[in-house]
Design an enzyme around this catalytic site. Sequence first.
Site, PDB file in Angstrom:
ATOM      1  CG  ASN A   1      -5.283  -0.134   8.252  1.00  0.00           C
ATOM      2  OD1 ASN A   1      -5.275  -0.042   7.184  1.00  0.00           O
ATOM      3  ND2 ASN A   1      -4.366  -0.237   8.819  1.00  0.00           N
ATOM      4  CG  HIS A   2      -7.545   1.766   4.009  1.00  0.00           C
ATOM      5  ND1 HIS A   2      -7.279   1.263   2.812  1.00  0.00           N
ATOM      6  CD2 HIS A   2      -6.204   1.742   4.603  1.00  0.00           C
ATOM      7  CE1 HIS A   2      -5.980   1.361   2.739  1.00  0.00           C
ATOM      8  NE2 HIS A   2      -5.275   1.480   3.755  1.00  0.00           N
TER       9      HIS A   2
ATOM     10  CG  HIS B   1       1.007   5.665   7.149  1.00  0.00           C
ATOM     11  ND1 HIS B   1      -0.045   6.358   7.766  1.00  0.00           N
ATOM     12  CD2 HIS B   1       0.759   4.721   6.786  1.00  0.00           C
ATOM     13  CE1 HIS B   1      -1.249   5.628   7.456  1.00  0.00           C
ATOM     14  NE2 HIS B   1      -0.743   4.552   6.854  1.00  0.00           N
TER      15      HIS B   1
ATOM     16  CG  HIS C   1      -6.009   4.952   7.400  1.00  0.00           C
ATOM     17  ND1 HIS C   1      -5.810   3.759   8.262  1.00  0.00           N
ATOM     18  CD2 HIS C   1      -4.921   4.719   6.599  1.00  0.00           C
ATOM     19  CE1 HIS C   1      -4.703   3.127   8.201  1.00  0.00           C
ATOM     20  NE2 HIS C   1      -4.223   3.834   7.123  1.00  0.00           N
TER      21      HIS C   1
ATOM     22  CB  CYS D   1     -14.048   8.030   4.981  1.00  0.00           C
ATOM     23  SG  CYS D   1     -14.838   9.589   4.991  1.00  0.00           S
TER      24      CYS D   1
ATOM     25  CG  ASP E   1      -2.091   0.974   1.114  1.00  0.00           C
ATOM     26  OD1 ASP E   1      -2.001   1.746  -0.034  1.00  0.00           O
ATOM     27  OD2 ASP E   1      -2.993   1.227   1.816  1.00  0.00           O
TER      28      ASP E   1
ATOM     29  CG  HIS F   1       0.462   5.115  11.276  1.00  0.00           C
ATOM     30  ND1 HIS F   1       1.018   4.273  12.210  1.00  0.00           N
ATOM     31  CD2 HIS F   1      -0.132   4.237  10.136  1.00  0.00           C
ATOM     32  CE1 HIS F   1       0.554   3.002  11.895  1.00  0.00           C
ATOM     33  NE2 HIS F   1       0.009   3.045  10.615  1.00  0.00           N
TER      34      HIS F   1
ATOM     35  CB  CYS G   1      -1.162   3.804   2.917  1.00  0.00           C
ATOM     36  SG  CYS G   1      -2.430   3.604   4.071  1.00  0.00           S
TER      37      CYS G   1
END
Length: 377
Positions: free
Chosen positions: A142-143, A239, A169, A145, A80, A290, A83
């Site tokens: 873990n993403h 990050h 994220h 909004c 990712d 982060h 990210c």
Amino acid sequence: MGNSVCDGQASANQGRGTITTFYSPSAWIEDQAEQQLKQLSGWAGVRQIAAFPDLHPGKYGPVGCAVLADRLYPQLIGNDIGCGMALFALDLPARKFKLDKAERRMRALEGPLEADLSERLEEDGLAPDLFAQALGTIGGGNHFCEVQNLVEAEPDSGLDISRLYLLVHSGSRGFGNAVLGALPQGAFAGLLSDDPVAQNYLRDHDQAVLWARLNRQIIAERAAEALRADLHLISDAPHNLLEQKGTGWLHRKGAAKAVAGVIPLAGTRATPSYLLRPLGHADALGSLAHGAGRRYDRSSMHGRVRGKRSDLEAMTRTQFGGRILCEDRDLLIEEAPLAYKSAGDVAADLQDMGVAQTEAKFHPLLTFKKVKSEGRR
DNA sequence: ATGTGC
């Protein structure tokens, strides 16, 4: 000052990079994460590592650290690429926010975006069709909004306590994954700067970093449109990324790029998030934690929380009166707040170690993770 | 973390 798991003698310890840890003795750090940290310090060409309080074990090395090395290690960045966390101010007074209505409207975040995004890609110097179908989508894991309430702010922060905020994220979706996957066998042994494979990777990597940032912006625009609000960016901090630093390569893995301004530190869907100001600590490698950092791995979470319907239902509400939009049972369990450390503890450690000061604190109000597609309801 | 296949 941070202490070192190498007793500060690492530079005299042949073939090992120095490790500076920015967490207190009471921090929740798994033995496996510190073992990975020590292993990483022995990789060829590793000069210096900064490890933050959200440190936890990862697939190829620990997550929550910045690594300066003579070689480029693509697996340290992971799939990712780019990210990160982006915090926006919404032009929306908290007192006017209606949770039921917002929850219905935010469902529009699911699935691909209908709009033509080719111009947005071109504005960033990217090909107009570059993974365009995935642009504006949050992804999994873990993403998220999240609409947030500002609950504490330094007087000079410039933040309006009466407004709402949006924390996104997300990353580069299938694009970064393809960039990592396209590397030839042997690249994971480390690439040197003059290697064409490294040059090629860096070019694609830089595009993935741009793509991921644009993705967070467009996700935020989708949310703002759903909530009938304007928004403006406060901070976007990637990050997972690589930077050339002098003759070396600076890898950040779950460590926010933090060289100026303010940096978001994500909590969980049911615990506070923070806004930090980096203080330019010499050993922090221009980086910060982060987020809260994982406490328990995904698979073990299924044995730690009860999965009855009423338990799952309870997991969609928070102590702050907020809600979680997550209609994926596994995701609800694997991303439960129990799976994470305390972002408050992380922020406190960073402050005690002199790497950052806390500018603001936010409570989660409405966290979008995933809903069942409209066609299947 | 991803897209795909079962």
